[in-house]
Design an enzyme around this catalytic site. Structure first.
Site, short mmCIF file in Angstrom:
data_model
loop_
_atom_site.label_atom_id
_atom_site.label_comp_id
_atom_site.label_asym_id
_atom_site.label_seq_id
_atom_site.Cartn_x
_atom_site.Cartn_y
_atom_site.Cartn_z
N HIS A 65 -10.86 0.92 17.34
CA HIS A 65 -11.46 0.27 18.51
C HIS A 65 -10.45 -0.65 19.21
CE1 HIS A 65 -15.55 -1.02 20.34
NE2 HIS A 65 -14.57 -1.21 21.22
N ARG B 125 -18.29 4.45 23.50
CA ARG B 125 -19.00 3.89 22.36
C ARG B 125 -19.30 5.00 21.36
NH1 ARG B 125 -17.27 -0.31 23.38
NH2 ARG B 125 -18.32 -2.28 23.77
P1 NAP Z 1 -18.93 1.23 34.13
O1 NAP Z 1 -18.02 0.83 35.23
O2 NAP Z 1 -20.31 0.67 34.09
O3 NAP Z 1 -19.03 2.82 34.13
C1 NAP Z 1 -19.94 3.52 33.33
C2 NAP Z 1 -19.97 4.96 33.79
O4 NAP Z 1 -20.87 5.67 32.94
C3 NAP Z 1 -20.51 5.11 35.23
O5 NAP Z 1 -19.79 6.13 35.89
C4 NAP Z 1 -21.95 5.54 35.01
O6 NAP Z 1 -22.50 6.33 36.06
C5 NAP Z 1 -21.79 6.40 33.77
N1 NAP Z 1 -23.07 6.55 33.08
C6 NAP Z 1 -23.83 5.62 32.48
N2 NAP Z 1 -24.95 6.18 31.98
C7 NAP Z 1 -24.88 7.49 32.29
C8 NAP Z 1 -25.74 8.58 32.06
N3 NAP Z 1 -26.92 8.45 31.42
N4 NAP Z 1 -25.36 9.80 32.53
C9 NAP Z 1 -24.19 9.95 33.19
N5 NAP Z 1 -23.32 8.95 33.43
C10 NAP Z 1 -23.68 7.73 32.98
O7 NAP Z 1 -18.28 0.90 32.70
P2 NAP Z 1 -16.72 0.84 32.35
O8 NAP Z 1 -16.19 -0.50 32.65
O9 NAP Z 1 -16.06 2.04 32.90
O10 NAP Z 1 -16.79 0.95 30.75
C11 NAP Z 1 -17.37 2.07 30.11
C12 NAP Z 1 -17.57 1.79 28.65
O11 NAP Z 1 -16.33 1.81 27.95
C13 NAP Z 1 -18.14 0.39 28.31
O12 NAP Z 1 -19.53 0.37 28.47
C14 NAP Z 1 -17.71 0.21 26.88
O13 NAP Z 1 -18.75 0.64 26.03
C15 NAP Z 1 -16.49 1.11 26.73
N6 NAP Z 1 -15.24 0.37 26.45
C16 NAP Z 1 -14.55 0.67 25.32
C17 NAP Z 1 -13.36 0.02 25.06
C18 NAP Z 1 -12.53 0.35 23.86
O14 NAP Z 1 -11.59 -0.38 23.54
N7 NAP Z 1 -12.81 1.44 23.17
C19 NAP Z 1 -12.88 -0.95 25.95
C20 NAP Z 1 -13.63 -1.23 27.09
C21 NAP Z 1 -14.81 -0.56 27.32
P3 NAP Z 1 -22.68 5.71 37.54
O15 NAP Z 1 -21.25 5.59 38.08
O16 NAP Z 1 -23.45 6.71 38.25
O17 NAP Z 1 -23.33 4.37 37.37
C1 GLV Z 2 -14.58 -3.01 24.20
O1 GLV Z 2 -15.04 -2.19 23.48
C2 GLV Z 2 -15.22 -3.46 25.38
O2 GLV Z 2 -16.44 -3.22 25.53
O3 GLV Z 2 -14.56 -4.09 26.22
#
Ligand code: NAP
Ligand code: GLV
Length: 312
Positions: free
Chosen positions: A275, A227
């Site tokens: 994005h 993000r």
């Molecule tokens: P997820 O499975 O919830 O993983 C989030 C990771 O961030 C976890 O490893 C978590 O730690 C870590 N985290 C959260 N807060 C933290 C902090 N304060 N300090 C250190 N680590 C922290 O989420 P995901 O499915 O991988 O997705 C991640 C993000 O990608 C989404 O929230 C979204 O904003 C973004 N995204 C972007 C796109 C795009 O097209 N650009 C697409 C999809 C998603 P823990 O493992 O310890 O909980």
């Molecule tokens: C895209 O940004 C998502 O959160 O899946």
């Protein structure tokens, strides 16, 4: 009979209706604004950036599915219902898309593509000799669903990999794992190519400011596909303009679309994507949503339920 209330602005809903119906033809798919009345009976919401207050009005909603992995498009709503599960997207299509984007971006910075593209524009044959992958330290900020598939995609190239998360993870071969705020500086100091895959929370907003970005070694590159709130853009630009940081790939921004007059557009060592790092795919998402509705109907816990206290 399962009823889905679908909300997505500016895109065709037909593709989504068809994808859901392919998995289960008996689903009643109601496309916004034709959500009917809350008295029509129980329903599941499947939404992206719904207008604030809308979900609270539909008291028949049993669970809310986010069309993306991020949930900041929901938590901006002060009236977001707190009494039903909110389920983040975690389908295979999204994971594959992010793994591809991260592998592409890391390879581009490793092989000096932003620099080579700038040279091409000037018809300049100047060559760029990249280090061996084993000597390039890649660090993934956020080791959740998307961080883990991205690391798996990078492993075959032989990069020196590390990742940072909030909580400790079990040791894993081929990757050095860091966790917690107290270890962030050490993680940054060992990272030549940084990949941001963190959710937007109170803790992650503005985390990469001038001081933290300066902990990266001189010549490091920054990729952000989590993000936009993670990075203080003015600080990043100052370090790119001074030459301390070598380049960046940015897919997400504090304000989207990135304003046309933003100075970032003009930087030769920055690659900007709108994005699109990982887009939820209707076929895999439909399977994911219906699989999780079945779990909820059996009184089981769904996958990837949002924990409002930690904010992701
Ligand atoms: P997820 O499975 O919830 O993983 C989030 C990771 O961030 C976890 O490893 C978590 O730690 C870590 N985290 C959260 N807060 C933290 C902090 N304060 N300090 C250190 N680590 C922290 O989420 P995901 O499915 O991988 O997705 C991640 C993000 O990608 C989404 O929230 C979204 O904003 C973004 N995204 C972007 C796109 C795009 O097209 N650009 C697409 C999809 C998603 P823990 O493992 O310890 O909980
Ligand atoms: C895209 O940004 C998502 O959160 O899946």
């Amino acid at each position: 009979m399962t009823r889905i209330l679908f909300y997505l602005q500016d895109y065709s809903h037909d593709i989504w209706r068809e994808a859901i119906k392919r998995v289960d033809p008996s689903v009643e798919f109601r496309s916004f604004p034709d959500w009917g009345s809350p008295d029509d009976g129980p329903a599941y919401a499947f939404v992206w950036e719904p207008e604030p207050g809308l979900l609270a009005r539909y008291t028949n909603i049993k669970a809310i599915f986010s069309l993306g992995a991020g949930i900041d498009h929901l938590t901006r709503d002060p009236d977001l219902p707190k009494n039903v599960p909110i389920i983040r997207m975690g389908d295979d299509g999204l994971k594959e898309g992010m793994a591809e984007f991260v592998a592409m971006s890391v390879l581009m910075h490793h092989r000096g593509m932003p620099q080579l593209m700038a040279k091409q524009r000037n018809r300049d044959w100047g060559r760029y000799f990249a280090s061996a992958a084993k000597d390039v330290r890649v660090g993934i900020l956020g080791y959740g669903a998307l961080g883990q598939v991205s690391a798996a995609a990078l492993k075959p190239f032989g990069y020196d990999l590390a990742a940072w998360s909030r909580t400790q993870k079990p040791a894993e071969e081929g990757i050095t794992l860091y966790h917690g705020a107290e270890n962030l500086n050490e993680f940054l100091a060992r990272t030549d190519i940084l990949v941001g895959l963190l959710p937007s929370t109170k803790e992650t907003a503005g985390l990469l400011d001038f001081d933290r970005l300066s902990l990266l070694p001189e010549g490091a590159s920054v990729i952000n596909a989590g993000r936009g709130s993670l990075i203080v853009l003015d600080d990043l630009m100052a370090l790119l303009n001074s030459g301390y940081l070598r380049g960046a790939t940015l897919d997400v921004f504090p304000e989207e679309p990135l304003p046309k007059d933003h100075a970032l557009w003009g930087l030769d060592n920055v690659l900007i994507t709108p994005h699109i790092a990982a887009i939820t795919r209707p076929d895999t998402a439909a399977e994911y949503v219906l699989r999780n509705i079945e779990k909820l109907e059996r009184d089981e816990t769904a996958e990837n339920v949002l924990d409002l206290t930690r904010g992701y």
